[in-house]
Design a protein around this motif. Structure first.
Motif, PDB file in Angstrom:
ATOM      1  N   HIS A   6       0.332   4.022   1.130  1.00 45.39           N
ATOM      2  CA  HIS A   6       0.161   4.853   2.333  1.00 45.39           C
ATOM      3  C   HIS A   6       0.558   4.155   3.613  1.00 45.39           C
ATOM      4  N   CYS A   7       0.589   2.830   3.623  1.00 47.79           N
ATOM      5  CA  CYS A   7       0.677   2.122   4.896  1.00 47.79           C
ATOM      6  C   CYS A   7       1.876   1.194   5.067  1.00 47.79           C
TER       7      CYS A   7
ATOM      8  N   CYS B 268       0.857  -1.185   0.000  1.00 48.00           N
ATOM      9  CA  CYS B 268       0.000   0.000   0.000  1.00 48.00           C
ATOM     10  C   CYS B 268       0.891   1.232   0.000  1.00 48.00           C
TER      11      CYS B 268
ATOM     12  N   CYS C  52      -5.968   0.913   5.618  1.00 44.25           N
ATOM     13  CA  CYS C  52      -6.608   2.182   5.286  1.00 44.25           C
ATOM     14  C   CYS C  52      -7.694   2.031   4.234  1.00 44.25           C
TER      15      CYS C  52
ATOM     16  N   CYS D 249      -5.914  -2.640   0.732  1.00 45.25           N
ATOM     17  CA  CYS D 249      -5.132  -2.461   1.954  1.00 45.25           C
ATOM     18  C   CYS D 249      -6.063  -2.604   3.151  1.00 45.25           C
TER      19      CYS D 249
ATOM     20  N   TYR E  19      -7.283   1.388   1.004  1.00 46.78           N
ATOM     21  CA  TYR E  19      -6.824   1.714  -0.351  1.00 46.78           C
ATOM     22  C   TYR E  19      -7.076   0.538  -1.301  1.00 46.78           C
TER      23      TYR E  19
END
Ligand code: ADP
Ligand code: ZN
Ligand code: ZN
Length: 740
Positions: free
Chosen positions: A460-461, A458, A478, A475, A480
């Motif tokens: 973002h994570c 991911c 979050c 994900c 995603y």
């Protein structure tokens, strides 16, 4: 000069607003955080009650403008005062602000008012009412007459219903109210979360001999002047619940109240029903789906003495009972007893603290106690009692461990080992049920490149994405989503794909292997809708399916008497987590899972599939040998200085600006290192947290380990001050986490 920060209204949502008062010299020695004081308040300087939430030497205003407080009034009489003292203790131990601690322990009133119910009552006697009704009928005031006649039949009427059925309006009623003929009463209705259907009452069962022995031991302990907390180490299905019920009955009979903590996941309709069946109206239930208002109502019912037993997850611990007698913690080892937000408290520790404060007892139970609890029990800090046999001496399941490496060598590439396949087949022939579980949600879905090894993550994570059946990559932190890829984004190779061993894949393999079998699946995907969790469980309990496939959520606390086989498809997945507790988690999960098998009349079996058949957590789970596991794990904790062999303080920091976060944590690391140097405190980090980035927020962590809890508490206090006075930390969100 000493100053006290005082909050005036503790039922207000904004507990952060405090006012500073000067502490008169003669009170300086006596005053403490959590105490109740009297203060002059507002323009008229009216005397009000206030709560001390902090003490300091710095005045916030011109000292001449700070009023002195009038006196200390606390003798910890009210329930609220006791809870504030508890909050002060939590603030100290777990390193939160007082406002955060207060919000955790006090029921906060919501702006929404509780629903009100209006009733109409007769103020005159029946004869007078009939006479008046006749008079009114003659003068054609028919509606008023109808009301009076109805009230003669039934002493009180529901306002809303009467309005509907008798066609009456306020212009009809008001003159009657004004003449004093009737009155309208408003009652607050509590929003009771369980529907008021009549649940038949049941009697508690007679205890078996071993259960009685445990009960006796506990009652002996309770005769002591200050009874210790009790740990019941009872194998799965030994009847710990039966013992709790007897204890609850006894405490309630003495006019005292009981809090029963159970893991959120076991808060099913069945559990709640059982409690209502045994204790009827005396019980109320909390769960995290209740609104703040509903929670407030339940707490108020408790405070007003309308209920004696509160069942719920860790927040039920703060039920404002005035004469608390007992706190029960079922499945004591469950992770959900630890709060993940500040104050990051552990329900077991806070329960013990509250019990000491209020002269109550604590009883906790588990088939796989946490190392922390068992270690304290071994040291004599808790009373240890044991239930070593299942109810009616039903045998524990027979467990086989299958080495998956051997399966591959023998040419079996299926998710199901030959042994597991065989065992499922037998269950289907006999009409018995099986449970298959995979111990990490969506694990197998991760997508990697066979050519270069790249794993899709991911953005973002910093965790791997999970491939779902519709081809999307998701994900789980979050949410995603992205479409599947055809080529490796790193090397361009077309050989990229998912490992096929998620719950969905197991379900498909089962359909293929056993086309006639009914399969139910329970995981993140199938339980997202409200009520779906309950539906799957009750359907399986009603034997509407032969096999239940799922993640760890299926192995917790449920009682399915027809289940005679439990299969752990990939037992060691949880061993790869980057956490010192992963062996403990693996052991607990496997032991609890194995314990789901053979709880009814027919004996059970369990099959554990693993790549690590020699690991002590798997060996001990296979033999259901808690002691063996405890000894092995404890030596590891001692060797590595991990709790409960040592105390550990984690400083968790989060921020959007990676550079600022790194710098701040470097400084903080040096600071705590210097403070801790003379005590030889072991400082680890700062390092990226196990998931370094969630939703574009970066996370870092510093760990401190030491034998003496006080040393760590002292460093925590100093670190709090350091963070407060250095403006560089303002953009970082810092929390403390204590374990020991
Ligand atoms: P635990 O909480 O230790 O896992 P439970 O209390 O759920 O065990 O008991 C397991 C099963 O045995 C349940 O179905 C329960 O009704 C039954 N049982 C245990 N003790 C008794 C008893 N004394 N009388 C009747 N049934 C019992
Ligand atoms: Zn590649
Ligand atoms: Zn994410």
């Amino acid at each position: 000069m000493m100053y006290a920060d005082i909050i005036v209204d503790i039922s207000h949502e904004k507990l952060d607003r405090s006012f500073q008062y000067r502490v008169p010299l003669e009170m300086e020695d006596e005053i403490q955080v959590g105490m109740v004081v009297t203060i002059p308040f507002g323009n008229g300087n009216h005397e009000r009650k206030g709560y001390v939430i902090g003490l300091s030497k710095e005045p916030e205003l011109d000292p001449s403008k700070i009023k002195p407080l009038k006196g200390i009034s606390s003798s910890q009489e009210t329930t609220e005062e006791k809870l504030i003292v508890l909050a002060a203790w939590m603030k100290e131990r777990y390193g939160s602000t007082m406002a955060q601690a207060l919000k955790t322990v006090l029921p906060v009133r919501e702006k929404v008012r509780s629903k009100e119910k209006r009733r109409i009552l007769l103020n005159i006697n029946e004869e007078e009412a009939i006479a008046l009704a006749e008079k009114l009928e003659k003068s054609r005031c028919k509606a008023r007459a109808r009301i009076l006649r109805a009230l003669c039949e039934k002493p009180e009427l529901d306002y809303t219903e009467a309005a509907k059925n008798l066609g009456m309006t306020s212009s009809v009623l008001n003159p009657l109210v004004e003449q004093g003929v009737i009155r309208i009463q408003q009652d607050e209705v509590y929003r009771i979360p369980v529907k008021g259907e009549a649940i038949p009452r049941e009697k508690l069962s007679e205890l078996t001999e071993p259960q009685k022995k445990v009960l006796d031991q506990i009652q002996e302990e309770w005769k002591r002047e200050s009874p210790r907390p009790v740990l019941i180490h009872g194998v799965t299905g030994s009847g710990k619940t039966q013992v709790y019920m007897k204890l609850i009955e006894q405490v309630v009979e003495q006019g005292r109240q009981v809090i029963v903590l159970i893991p959120e996941i076991s808060l099913t309709y069945q559990t709640v029903r059982r409690f209502y069946g045994w204790f009827g109206e005396k019980v109320s239930v909390l769960n995290s789906r209740l609104s703040l208002g509903e929670r407030y109502d339940q707490f108020r019912r408790a405070k007003q003495g309308e209920i004696q037993i509160m069942v719920g997850p860790r927040s039920a611990l703060f039920t404002p009972f005035s004469r608390l007698g007992l706190i029960i913690i079922d499945e004591e080892h469950e992770q959900t007893y630890k709060s993940e937000s500040s104050p990051r408290y552990h329900a077991r520790e806070v329960a013990v603290q509250r019990a000491v404060q209020e002269g109550a007892c604590v009883v906790m139970g588990s088939a796989t106690p946490s190392l922390e609890a068992y270690c304290r029990a071994e040291a004599g800090e808790y009373l240890l009692t044991k239930l070593t046999v299942r109810f009616e001496e039903r045998p524990l399941p027979e467990v086989s461990v299958v080495d998956l490496r051997g399966e591959l060598k023998a040419g079996n590439r299926s998710i199901l080992s030959r042994k597991l396949k065989d065992s499922i087949e037998k269950r289907l022939e006999r009409g018995e049920q099986s449970i298959l579980f995979l111990n990490r949600r969506g694990f197998a879905g991760f997508v990697s490149c066979r050519s270069c090894g790249e794993v899709l993550k991911c953005p973002h994570c910093d965790v791997s994405l999970t491939e779902h059946n519709n081809g999307k990559l998701i994900c789980h932190y979050c949410g995603y989503e992205r479409p599947a890829v055809a080529k490796c984004p790193s090397c361009g190779s077309p050989y990229i794909g998912g490992f096929k061993a998620g719950t969905q894949q197991i379900e498909q393999v089962l359909h293929k292997t056993f086309p006639k079998a009914q399969v139910l699946r329970m995981d993140y995907d199938t339980t997202r809708n409200k009520g779906s969790y309950e539906k799957i469980l009750s359907s399986f309990a009603a034997h509407e399916a032969d096999i239940l496939v799922g993640t760890q959520m299926i192995v917790k606390g449920h009682n399915f008497p027809d289940v005679t086989l439990v299969g752990a498809v990939a037992a060691d997945l949880s061993l790869y987590a980057s956490d010192y507790r992963c062996a403990e988690r693996t052991f607990q999960l496997l032991t609890q899972a194995v314990g789901r098998s053979g709880r009814g009349r027919k004996p059970g079996e369990a099959v554990i599939q693993t790549y690590h058949p020699e690991h002590y957590s798997i060996q001990a789970a296979a033999t259901q040998d808690y002691e063996a596991f405890y000894q092995a794990e404890m030596s590891y904790r001692i060797l590595m200085d991990y709790p409960p062999a040592a105390h550990m303080l984690s400083i968790l920091a989060a921020g959007e600006d990676e550079k600022l976060l790194s710098q701040g944590m470097e400084y903080l690391g040096k600071f705590v290192g210097t403070v801790g140097e003379k005590y030889k405190v072991h400082v680890i980090g700062p390092a990226s947290a196990s998931v370094g980035k969630i939703n574009d927020i970066y996370h870092k962590v510093i760990y401190l380990k030491h034998q003496d809890e006080k040393v760590l508490m002292d460093i925590k206090d100093k670190a709090e001050k350091y963070i407060e006075i250095n403006s560089g930390f303002r953009k970082l969100y810092i929390q403390f986490d204590y374990a020991g």
